[in-house]
Design an enzyme around this catalytic site. Structure first.
Site, mmCIF file in Angstrom:
data_model
loop_
_atom_site.group_PDB
_atom_site.id
_atom_site.type_symbol
_atom_site.label_atom_id
_atom_site.label_comp_id
_atom_site.label_asym_id
_atom_site.label_seq_id
_atom_site.Cartn_x
_atom_site.Cartn_y
_atom_site.Cartn_z
ATOM 1 N N HIS A 141 -12.222 -5.947 11.957
ATOM 2 C CA HIS A 141 -11.396 -7.050 12.459
ATOM 3 C C HIS A 141 -11.420 -7.100 13.985
ATOM 4 O O HIS A 141 -11.536 -8.179 14.581
ATOM 5 C CB HIS A 141 -9.961 -6.906 11.957
ATOM 6 C CG HIS A 141 -9.786 -7.259 10.520
ATOM 7 N ND1 HIS A 141 -10.129 -8.499 10.011
ATOM 8 C CD2 HIS A 141 -9.299 -6.546 9.478
ATOM 9 C CE1 HIS A 141 -9.857 -8.527 8.717
ATOM 10 N NE2 HIS A 141 -9.370 -7.356 8.370
ATOM 11 N N HIS A 177 -3.200 -7.468 11.681
ATOM 12 C CA HIS A 177 -3.871 -7.996 10.494
ATOM 13 C C HIS A 177 -3.110 -9.164 9.909
ATOM 14 O O HIS A 177 -3.635 -10.260 9.735
ATOM 15 C CB HIS A 177 -4.047 -6.901 9.444
ATOM 16 C CG HIS A 177 -4.850 -7.344 8.258
ATOM 17 N ND1 HIS A 177 -4.305 -8.057 7.208
ATOM 18 C CD2 HIS A 177 -6.152 -7.190 7.962
ATOM 19 C CE1 HIS A 177 -5.245 -8.325 6.320
ATOM 20 N NE2 HIS A 177 -6.383 -7.795 6.758
ATOM 21 N N GLU A 205 -4.513 -12.924 9.620
ATOM 22 C CA GLU A 205 -4.334 -13.505 8.299
ATOM 23 C C GLU A 205 -3.056 -14.318 8.116
ATOM 24 O O GLU A 205 -2.885 -14.955 7.080
ATOM 25 C CB GLU A 205 -4.358 -12.389 7.245
ATOM 26 C CG GLU A 205 -5.626 -11.545 7.223
ATOM 27 C CD GLU A 205 -6.828 -12.295 6.692
ATOM 28 O OE1 GLU A 205 -6.640 -13.382 6.115
ATOM 29 O OE2 GLU A 205 -7.962 -11.805 6.855
ATOM 30 N N GLU A 213 0.831 -1.208 0.000
ATOM 31 C CA GLU A 213 0.000 0.000 0.000
ATOM 32 C C GLU A 213 0.868 1.261 0.000
ATOM 33 O O GLU A 213 0.540 2.254 -0.664
ATOM 34 C CB GLU A 213 -0.937 -0.004 1.207
ATOM 35 C CG GLU A 213 -2.029 -1.060 1.118
ATOM 36 C CD GLU A 213 -2.906 -1.070 2.359
ATOM 37 O OE1 GLU A 213 -2.819 -0.110 3.148
ATOM 38 O OE2 GLU A 213 -3.662 -2.033 2.537
ATOM 39 N N VAL A 249 -6.895 1.463 13.627
ATOM 40 C CA VAL A 249 -8.301 1.592 13.996
ATOM 41 C C VAL A 249 -8.786 0.297 14.637
ATOM 42 O O VAL A 249 -8.206 -0.768 14.436
ATOM 43 C CB VAL A 249 -9.176 1.931 12.769
ATOM 44 C CG1 VAL A 249 -8.687 3.181 12.080
ATOM 45 C CG2 VAL A 249 -9.219 0.764 11.788
#
Length: 318
Positions: free
Chosen positions: A265, A202, A233, A145, A261
């Protein structure tokens, strides 16, 4: 363009430095969007500042985030980071861009609130005559990203007199030290010898997943063996974290997101009532479980790290 390339070279050197202390971030943290179903209790969108106003002036600080459709948490985390940056840099107009179009569309359809994606925000800066543009991402790591953001910004390099991009949260050793200090200070009340403090990130299949083990090793090296880092993940997985916790003599487990945030999830994969959530799995294993839906963006120490990264980017164009 020269300034941008110079900053990117600095990022490469920092990543190489990090490789010498436990792993270099090189992938992406968040590759899946939030659940697209209705989310009850997400808060009032009108209380959040979308920061897509015109009248920017000549100097803009564009804060780029993945985003969240949880309105209250967006204000408490991303909004809090933006507010802190605004206070730290009063000469800059602080604006917002999200990288997740799914989230942008969802908030627009559900709440009637429009926010900019990265291209829209860059076009807005051009149209407003911005001369100095600083982009500060709130991403956790240097990943895909971030690389996409750099590529997009490079297409606008000739549109501004000065353009620079700040580093994500976990970039060099000092960042890891800062994050470790922030999360241990924020959870000090649980550090009683009987409680396992577990953070859920994550995770990604890319090499950047090394940031989680790097942070875990740093905590262990400081003697904070009751802190555990896992991911949704990737590895360390929930099973890996559970097995590690079971080696201790803990009575309780507190769960927190290792994410900017506390969105989908955190609410579902971590604190949800499904059988495979972290809360349910630890409860089934016999632990008293407490969930804290607090994103990293709420912590002042984390906000200060982003301020430091933005300052470095500003210094590069002086």
């Amino acid at each position: 363009m020269k300034k941008l390339l110079s900053l990117l070279l600095s990022a490469t050197l920092l990543a190489a430095l990090l490789a010498g202390c436990g792993g270099a971030p090189a992938g992406t943290e968040e590759t899946t969007a939030e659940d697209t179903q209705s989310q009850p209790g997400t808060g009032e969108a009108a209380q959040d500042n979308p920061r897509n106003q015109d009248g920017i002036g000549e100097k803009e600080l564009l804060v780029v985030s993945f985003g969240t459709s949880y309105n209250d948490n967006r204000r408490q985390t991303i909004g809090a980071i933006e507010d802190a940056l605004e206070v730290a840099f009063p000469d800059y107009s602080v604006r917002r861009a999200f990288t997740s179009q799914i989230i942008l569309d969802k908030v627009k359809d559900r709440d009637g609130v429009a926010m900019d994606n990265v291209q829209q925000a860059l076009d807005r800066a051009v149209d407003n005559g911005v001369k100095t543009l600083i982009l500060q991402p709130t991403h956790l790591m240097n990943g895909l990203e971030y690389e996409e953001l750099v590529d997009t910004a490079a297409q606008y390099a000739d549109a501004f007199e000065h353009l620079a991009i700040g580093q994500p949260l976990l970039t060099d050793r000092a960042d890891f030290e800062g994050v470790a200090a922030a999360i241990t200070q924020a959870t000090a009340q649980y550090d009683d010898g009987k409680t396992a403090i577990c953070f859920m990130g994550h995770g990604t299949t890319a090499a950047s997943n090394a940031v989680y083990t790097t942070l875990q090793d740093l905590l262990a090296g400081k003697g904070q063996d009751n802190y555990y880092i896992g991911t949704v993940e990737a590895e360390p997985s929930l099973d890996t974290v559970l097995a590690a916790v079971q080696k201790g003599s803990y009575e309780r487990v507190v769960l927190l997101p290792l994410m900017i945030v506390a969105g989908d999830h955190a609410s579902n994969d971590m604190a949800g009532d499904e059988d495979d959530s972290w809360k349910s799995v630890f409860t089934a294993a016999g632990y008293e479980v407490e969930c804290q839906l607090t994103g990293l963006g709420e912590l002042e120490a984390i906000q200060q790290l982003f301020i430091a990264h933005a300052q470095q980017a500003m210094d590069s164009v002086q």
